[in-house]
Design a protein around this motif. Structure first.
Motif, PDB file in Angstrom:
ATOM      1  N   ARG B 307      10.456 -10.687  54.118  1.00 26.34           N
ATOM      2  CA  ARG B 307       9.638 -11.516  53.212  1.00 26.34           C
ATOM      3  C   ARG B 307       9.151 -10.691  52.010  1.00 26.34           C
ATOM      4  O   ARG B 307       9.099 -11.200  50.884  1.00 26.34           O
ATOM      5  CB  ARG B 307       8.433 -12.104  53.951  1.00 26.34           C
ATOM      6  N   GLU B 308       8.823  -9.446  52.255  1.00 28.69           N
ATOM      7  CA  GLU B 308       8.401  -8.573  51.135  1.00 28.69           C
ATOM      8  C   GLU B 308       9.553  -8.373  50.152  1.00 28.69           C
ATOM      9  O   GLU B 308       9.354  -8.378  48.936  1.00 28.69           O
ATOM     10  CB  GLU B 308       7.983  -7.194  51.667  1.00 28.69           C
ATOM     11  N   THR B 311       9.843 -11.377  48.154  1.00 25.17           N
ATOM     12  CA  THR B 311       8.776 -11.466  47.147  1.00 25.17           C
ATOM     13  C   THR B 311       9.087 -10.597  45.936  1.00 25.17           C
ATOM     14  O   THR B 311       9.022 -11.058  44.787  1.00 25.17           O
ATOM     15  CB  THR B 311       7.428 -11.009  47.767  1.00 25.17           C
ATOM     16  N   ILE B 312       9.446  -9.333  46.201  1.00 21.40           N
ATOM     17  CA  ILE B 312       9.673  -8.437  45.044  1.00 21.40           C
ATOM     18  C   ILE B 312      10.927  -8.852  44.278  1.00 21.40           C
ATOM     19  O   ILE B 312      10.985  -8.692  43.061  1.00 21.40           O
ATOM     20  CB  ILE B 312       9.701  -6.942  45.450  1.00 21.40           C
ATOM     21  N   ALA B 313      11.902  -9.417  45.014  1.00 21.65           N
ATOM     22  CA  ALA B 313      13.105  -9.898  44.309  1.00 21.65           C
ATOM     23  C   ALA B 313      12.742 -11.103  43.459  1.00 21.65           C
ATOM     24  O   ALA B 313      13.184 -11.230  42.308  1.00 21.65           O
ATOM     25  CB  ALA B 313      14.187 -10.258  45.318  1.00 21.65           C
ATOM     26  N   ALA B 314      11.903 -12.004  44.006  1.00 19.64           N
ATOM     27  CA  ALA B 314      11.520 -13.217  43.270  1.00 19.64           C
ATOM     28  C   ALA B 314      10.754 -12.862  42.002  1.00 19.64           C
ATOM     29  O   ALA B 314      10.945 -13.502  40.965  1.00 19.64           O
ATOM     30  CB  ALA B 314      10.670 -14.119  44.163  1.00 19.64           C
ATOM     31  N   ILE B 315       9.909 -11.859  42.065  1.00 16.37           N
ATOM     32  CA  ILE B 315       9.122 -11.553  40.861  1.00 16.37           C
ATOM     33  C   ILE B 315       9.886 -10.655  39.884  1.00 16.37           C
ATOM     34  O   ILE B 315       9.326 -10.195  38.911  1.00 16.37           O
ATOM     35  CB  ILE B 315       7.717 -10.996  41.183  1.00 16.37           C
ATOM     36  N   GLY B 316      11.171 -10.442  40.156  1.00 19.94           N
ATOM     37  CA  GLY B 316      12.023  -9.842  39.133  1.00 19.94           C
ATOM     38  C   GLY B 316      12.453  -8.409  39.363  1.00 19.94           C
ATOM     39  O   GLY B 316      13.043  -7.794  38.475  1.00 19.94           O
ATOM     40  N   THR B 317      12.195  -7.859  40.547  1.00 18.81           N
ATOM     41  CA  THR B 317      12.651  -6.487  40.810  1.00 18.81           C
ATOM     42  C   THR B 317      14.177  -6.485  40.874  1.00 18.81           C
ATOM     43  O   THR B 317      14.768  -7.267  41.626  1.00 18.81           O
ATOM     44  CB  THR B 317      12.068  -5.966  42.142  1.00 18.81           C
ATOM     45  N   LEU B 318      14.782  -5.626  40.108  1.00 22.17           N
ATOM     46  CA  LEU B 318      16.244  -5.600  40.061  1.00 22.17           C
ATOM     47  C   LEU B 318      16.796  -4.991  41.354  1.00 22.17           C
ATOM     48  O   LEU B 318      16.139  -4.145  41.981  1.00 22.17           O
ATOM     49  CB  LEU B 318      16.718  -4.780  38.861  1.00 22.17           C
ATOM     50  N   PRO B 319      18.024  -5.423  41.749  1.00 24.49           N
ATOM     51  CA  PRO B 319      18.608  -4.922  43.008  1.00 24.49           C
ATOM     52  C   PRO B 319      18.640  -3.387  43.081  1.00 24.49           C
ATOM     53  O   PRO B 319      18.409  -2.813  44.142  1.00 24.49           O
ATOM     54  CB  PRO B 319      20.023  -5.507  42.994  1.00 24.49           C
ATOM     55  N   PRO B 405      16.725 -14.271  47.682  1.00 27.22           N
ATOM     56  CA  PRO B 405      15.261 -14.359  47.717  1.00 27.22           C
ATOM     57  C   PRO B 405      14.748 -15.593  48.448  1.00 27.22           C
ATOM     58  O   PRO B 405      13.734 -15.529  49.149  1.00 27.22           O
ATOM     59  CB  PRO B 405      14.871 -14.413  46.234  1.00 27.22           C
ATOM     60  N   LEU B 409      12.332 -15.315  51.538  1.00 24.60           N
ATOM     61  CA  LEU B 409      10.965 -15.849  51.485  1.00 24.60           C
ATOM     62  C   LEU B 409      10.705 -16.825  52.630  1.00 24.60           C
ATOM     63  O   LEU B 409       9.575 -16.976  53.082  1.00 24.60           O
ATOM     64  CB  LEU B 409      10.721 -16.544  50.135  1.00 24.60           C
TER      65      LEU B 409
END
Lengths: 232, 412
Positions: B307-308, B311-319, B405, B409
């Motif tokens: 889930r974390e 979350t970080i992928a959803a808010i735009g953290t690149l792979p 994501p 999530l």
């Protein structure tokens, strides 16, 4: 000019051999700086629609323009970059990162997504924490604050990159009524101060009343649109 | 990068017990390898030093075919003056040689006037021999530490068996290359400690005495033992001498000389090789321990934080950044394990040295174990652990970065 334009937007899933049409031919426009709610029962397609607007998923057919970008055309990496630049997210379960403090959680998108310089980052994070009333809890970890406080932190995190659009999927579902209104009030306040568009899904009728525009969804179709005249 | 490191370290601290267990496992592996390398390496180095510095030298030169028939110590295969001059000239022109010793090796009869037995003897120039095999003097357990004319140094087993002691008069009888027998009376000048390996139980006398017994008109040499300035230059010097002397042909077009390193002359070389092979397998075990333990932890870390990750992928953290987060987490585990293992390993090696443990090898008793580890070895083992830690984290990190994501999530 609209911030979001959906034309004949459809989304279907394959569930085994069964085809589930989550969204059917949606057409709507959302203006910048709006406070919009999508309502409807479970399974009506609210989350699917929010996922499409949040570039987390792609439509099966139709087009969806978000801030002049056809989000259905974005690949995984471009979608991530777009989300980091233009969108903010508020989750039902708050989804704060447990190993980061309140301050670090809010600063995360600036640090890890936008690489904002430290001085500017500090300024923006502290300003938002002040705005959501969490400045005094900035050094606490998520497990040291209440649910309402967590959601206020999540609102600050969603707004810290100055996004054009904040998407919130059932942001008050895990909060008591008083706290839920407090969070919605903060969202409205931030919308007024920053001009950010907020789109949230909910099935809480009292909370729905706080939205300027209410879209009702049922079985993947838009059944009604209600514009609310009262100022937010 | 610092912020990713901070998140990685905090995530490791979040699961303290698991991190402690994994770090301990890696550290124990590192300790085990370091202690093994230091003990086996010290044993190997000590034995090589004992063998080469006590009697063998680092390199030896003989007439072609001598080594194959060394058991019979054939006088007919000695190096004649012309050949000897050629060798000495090449030795003089070869850099890296510290000293060399000419030896006449022969077999004879040893008599205490009551009993007679066989003996293998080396006639040497004392000063050259001591310069070439500096531990030679320490092998003289009784008597004056020298080889004088008219005296003989005999191995301790012979002295014990024949009941002779320093100062006793004995007779050595030998057959020369023409087949005639000659004898000479000697005084026992010293008793030699035996060492493991061929030649470790030979007696010694002055080269002039050896030439006299063998009735040599001109000096003929059985072997030339060479000591190098730097042992690490062994193969370079060997190559140089082989190039110069190996191509020397006789009238029949056959090679005249043969050059050997100690490796070809001592069976201990095979033991040394076995130690190297064991060290290699011990390192492989360490790699397996690190790979399995870190991969296990990282797979768990990804599974527990789905889930974390969503979350970080959803808010735009690149792979790429998600990969980096998990790689650095694995790297931190490896670094921590390697650092703890290095510290404990060095401490244990220090304790082993302080304990002055002894061991026996062949006839040699009470050899003191003095394990040591080079900075290079510590560095190499740490690098192996760190690289394997990163490799072990690669698959879980990649999996995390490729997560959808929405699915992440939704994960409960």
């Amino acid at each position: 000019m609209s911030l979001i334009t959906a034309k004949n937007l459809s989304k279907a899933y394959a569930k085994g051999e069964l085809k589930v049409e989550a969204l059917r031919d949606l057409n709507f426009e959302i203006e910048p700086s709006s406070f919009v709610s999508f309502v409807g029962p479970s399974g009506s397609g609210k989350t699917t629609l929010l996922n499409l607007m949040g570039c987390l998923d792609k439509p099966t057919s139709g087009t969806l323009m978000v801030d002049d970008t056809d989000v259905s055309e974005l690949n995984t990496r471009m979608a991530a970059a777009f989300r980091g630049r233009k969108l903010g997210f508020i989750f039902q379960d708050f989804n704060l990162i447990p190993v980061l403090t309140v301050y670090e959680n809010v600063g995360y998108p600036l640090l890890m997504v936008q690489n904002t310089p430290v001085t500017e980052r500090k300024e923006r994070v502290l300003a938002l924490l002040e705005a959501v009333g969490m400045a005094d809890k900035k050094d606490k970890y998520p497990d040291q604050i209440s649910g309402g406080q967590k959601q206020r932190v999540a609102v600050a995190r969603a707004l810290v990159t100055n996004p054009k659009l904040v998407l919130a999927d059932e942001p008050t579902a895990n909060l008591d009524h008083k706290t839920a209104y407090m969070v919605i009030d903060i969202m409205k306040k931030m919308k007024n101060e920053l001009g950010t568009t907020f789109i949230f899904s909910t099935h809480d009728q009292k909370i729905v009343g706080e939205a300027e525009i209410i879209y009702s969804l049922e079985d993947g179709e838009l059944t009604s649109v209600k514009g609310v005249e009262k100022p937010c | 990068m610092l912020s990713i490191l901070k998140i990685a370290v905090r995530n490791l601290m979040r699961y303290k017990r698991r991190t402690l267990l994994t770090t301990s496992l890696v550290a124990i592996g590192v300790v085990f390898v370091l202690v093994f390398i230091s003990v086996s390496g010290s044993f190997k180095d000590m034995m090589i030093g004992q063998i080469t510095d006590s009697f063998l030298g680092h390199v030896q030169i003989h007439k072609k075919g001598y080594v194959a028939s060394i058991d019979s110590l054939p006088l007919t295969m000695n190096l004649e003056p012309k050949a000897l001059a050629k060798i000495e000239k090449e030795i003089g022109q070869t850099p890296g040689i510290e000293a060399y010793s000419k030896r006449i090796k022969f077999g004879g009869m040893f008599s205490n006037f009551v009993e007679t037995t066989n003996v293998r003897l080396n006639g040497v120039y004392p000063e050259d021999e001591i310069n070439t095999v500096p531990l030679f003097l320490s092998r003289i357990r009784e008597g004056e530490k020298n080889i004088k004319l008219g005296e003989i140094l005999i191995p301790e087993l012979l002295a014990k068996g024949m009941k002779v002691k320093v100062g006793d008069t004995v007779v050595v009888i030998a057959t020369n290359r023409d087949g005639s027998v000659n004898g000479k009376q000697f005084q026992v000048g010293g008793i030699l400690e035996s060492v493991s390996g061929p030649g470790g139980r030979d007696g010694y006398l002055h080269i002039d005495d050896a030439a006299e017994i063998l009735r040599m008109d001109t000096l003929e040499i059985s072997e030339i033992a060479i000591r190098l300035k730097d042992f690490d230059g062994l193969h370079r010097v060997f190559g140089g001498l082989t190039d110069k002397l190996g191509n020397e042909l006789n009238k029949q077009g056959k090679p005249v000389f043969e050059v050997h390193t100690w490796e070809k002359l001592s069976p201990f070389y095979n033991i040394a090789r076995m130690i190297d092979v064991m060290t290699f397998f011990i390192k492989l075990m360490l790699i397996a321990i690190v790979l399995v333990s870190i991969m296990n932890v990282m797979v768990m870390a990804v599974y527990e934080r789905i889930r974390e990750i969503g979350t970080i992928a959803a808010i735009g953290t690149l792979p790429g950044k998600i990969v980096a987060m998990f790689l650095i987490e694995g790297l931190s585990l490896g670094l921590l394990g390697a650092a703890v293992g290095d510290i404990l390993g060095v401490a244990i090696i220090y304790i082993l040295n302080a304990a002055k443990l002894t061991f026996d090898f062949g006839r040699q008793k009470g050899l003191v174990l003095s394990p040591s580890i080079s900075l290079q070895d510590i560095f190499m083992i740490s690098i192996i652990v760190i690289i394997i830690s990163v490799l072990a984290s690669l698959q879980p990190a990649y999996k995390a970065s490729r997560m959808n994501p929405i699915d992440a999530l939704r994960h409960v």
